[in-house]
Design an enzyme around this catalytic site. Structure first.
Site, PDB file in Angstrom:
ATOM      1  N   GLU A   1      -0.152   7.327  -5.915  1.00  0.00           N
ATOM      2  CA  GLU A   1      -1.348   6.905  -6.646  1.00  0.00           C
ATOM      3  C   GLU A   1      -1.414   7.518  -8.047  1.00  0.00           C
ATOM      4  OE1 GLU A   1      -3.415   4.544  -6.073  1.00  0.00           O
ATOM      5  OE2 GLU A   1      -2.428   4.065  -4.191  1.00  0.00           O
TER       6      GLU A   1
ATOM      7  N   TYR B   1     -11.238   6.797  -8.222  1.00  0.00           N
ATOM      8  CA  TYR B   1     -10.323   5.760  -7.759  1.00  0.00           C
ATOM      9  C   TYR B   1      -9.221   6.360  -6.878  1.00  0.00           C
ATOM     10  CZ  TYR B   1      -6.669   2.313  -7.561  1.00  0.00           C
ATOM     11  OH  TYR B   1      -5.716   1.460  -7.091  1.00  0.00           O
TER      12      TYR B   1
ATOM     13  N   ASP C   1     -10.573   0.090  -9.430  1.00  0.00           N
ATOM     14  CA  ASP C   1     -10.014   0.210 -10.776  1.00  0.00           C
ATOM     15  C   ASP C   1     -10.150  -1.136 -11.483  1.00  0.00           C
ATOM     16  OD1 ASP C   1      -8.168  -1.390  -9.562  1.00  0.00           O
ATOM     17  OD2 ASP C   1      -6.415  -0.263 -10.238  1.00  0.00           O
TER      18      ASP C   1
ATOM     19  N   CYS D   1      -4.384 -18.141  -3.238  1.00  0.00           N
ATOM     20  CA  CYS D   1      -5.395 -17.093  -3.000  1.00  0.00           C
ATOM     21  C   CYS D   1      -6.200 -17.368  -1.720  1.00  0.00           C
ATOM     22  CB  CYS D   1      -6.337 -17.015  -4.194  1.00  0.00           C
ATOM     23  SG  CYS D   1      -7.574 -15.738  -4.003  1.00  0.00           S
TER      24      CYS D   1
HETATM   25  S1  SF4 Z   1      -9.522 -17.967  -6.362  1.00  0.00           S
HETATM   26 FE1  SF4 Z   1      -8.436 -17.541  -8.249  1.00  0.00          FE
HETATM   27  S2  SF4 Z   1      -9.887 -16.498  -9.586  1.00  0.00           S
HETATM   28 FE2  SF4 Z   1     -10.712 -16.442  -7.519  1.00  0.00          FE
HETATM   29  S3  SF4 Z   1     -10.058 -14.484  -6.702  1.00  0.00           S
HETATM   30 FE3  SF4 Z   1      -8.523 -16.014  -6.093  1.00  0.00          FE
HETATM   31  S4  SF4 Z   1      -6.949 -15.956  -7.688  1.00  0.00           S
HETATM   32 FE4  SF4 Z   1      -8.769 -14.903  -8.486  1.00  0.00          FE
END
Ligand code: SF4
Length: 329
Positions: free
Chosen positions: A39, A119, A137, A201
């Protein structure tokens, strides 16, 4: 702030992390000393740059006791090139405390070690002890301000405090994984520069900036202050096969070895053999340097003199002077 949004984000994030995390040399260890080393190295430094250093550093100093017993020059040498050298000094001071008293087992105890802020203490306690201690962070603030479409300054204390408090409320029992999953999402999906990879994501179905198509507007940063520019004359003084070195005093790069340098007028050291310009950018300061390879008139006693081989082996010269190190041979 709406807690349910973050609550909803926890399980998909953990699942995503289990499937997608990168293999990194410090992943898998729960030895608090090793977690601390990783870290501290990762502070302001890219993962790619840290990888090699981490393994070599721990081969040389496998325990806090080994690091505590090393000379400060040995530690600086092992850190050479990683930058922000006060981290290495603090880490060694922390190792001395740990070697004498054992590794602290609470957030407050870890936070009290030299060079450890909120952190790092949060990361160590989450990863090594599975404690619900948020590590917030810039990376984590970026993804959270995006998740919430929150316009607060991600570098300001208010955003840090409010997101830390919120995270604390939703911390799952897998605290270490959660902490690392947040960091990992920021590192490989919700990227800092350019467009985040929302298609990969785990939060894409409920992330507010993504739903609004405004990913790149967040985080919202106030305009930056200009860096201070400093003009430096740097002398690589050569006398026979030896070169002059100076140990820096307080301030930037304190305790490291450097080539003699001057902000204003410089003394006449001898015959100039070569000259070149270089610059080096620190967080708040930019050095604009003119380097002079100089045949010294004498072995000026205010400096330490060493051969190229000795310098290579025993003296940590910071990367800021790298452009002029090639004259030492
Ligand atoms: S959807 Fe896109 S902007 Fe939202 S947290 Fe995930 S990568 Fe980031």
């Amino acid at each position: 702030m709406d807690r349910s949004l973050l609550e909803r984000a926890v399980a998909p994030l953990l699942e995503w992390y289990r499937l997608n995390k990168r293999e990194l040399p410090w992943r898998g260890t729960r030895d608090p000393y090793r977690v601390l080393v990783s870290e501290i190295m990762l502070q302001q430094t890219r993962v790619e740059a840290v990888k090699g250093y981490y393994t070599l550093f721990l081969e040389q100093f496998p325990t806090a006791a080994a690091l505590a017993a090393a000379s400060s020059d040995e530690v600086m040498k092992a850190w050479q090139g990683l930058g922000y050298y006060s981290r290495a000094r603090n880490l060694q001071n922390a190792a001395k405390i740990i070697a004498a008293e054992g590794f602290p087992s609470t957030f407050e105890g870890v936070r009290a070690l030299p060079g450890v802020g909120d952190y790092t203490a949060g990361a160590v306690c989450s990863i090594a002890y599975n404690l619900p201690c948020p590590a917030v962070d810039g990376n984590v603030l970026r993804i959270l301000t995006r998740l919430y479409a929150d316009g607060s300054d991600p570098d300001g204390p208010a955003a840090r405090a409010s997101f830390s408090a919120l995270l604390k409320e939703v911390y799952p029992p897998e605290a270490g994984d959660f902490c690392q999953a947040l960091m990992e999402l920021g590192a490989i999906v919700c990227l800092p520069n350019g467009a985040p990879l929302c298609g990969s994501c785990p939060w894409q179905s409920f992330c507010r900036v993504h739903l609004a198509g405004e990913e790149e507007k967040y985080p919202v940063r106030p305009p930056k202050k200009a860096r201070k520019r400093v003009e430096l004359k740097v002398f690589v003084l050569k006398c026979g096969d030896e070169y002059a070195l100076n140990k820096r005093g307080k301030g930037l790069l304190a305790g490291l070895w450097e080539f003699p340098n001057f902000e204003g007028e410089a003394p006449d050291f001898g015959k100039i053999l070569a000259k070149k310009r270089a610059k080096y950018i620190f967080t708040h300061v930019e050095w604009q340097m003119t380097g002079y390879l100089t045949e010294a008139k004498e072995k000026f006693p205010q400096y330490v003199w060493a051969t190229a081989e000795e310098i290579e082996k025993n003296y940590a010269i910071p990367s800021a002077f790298k452009a002029f190190s090639e004259w030492v041979k």
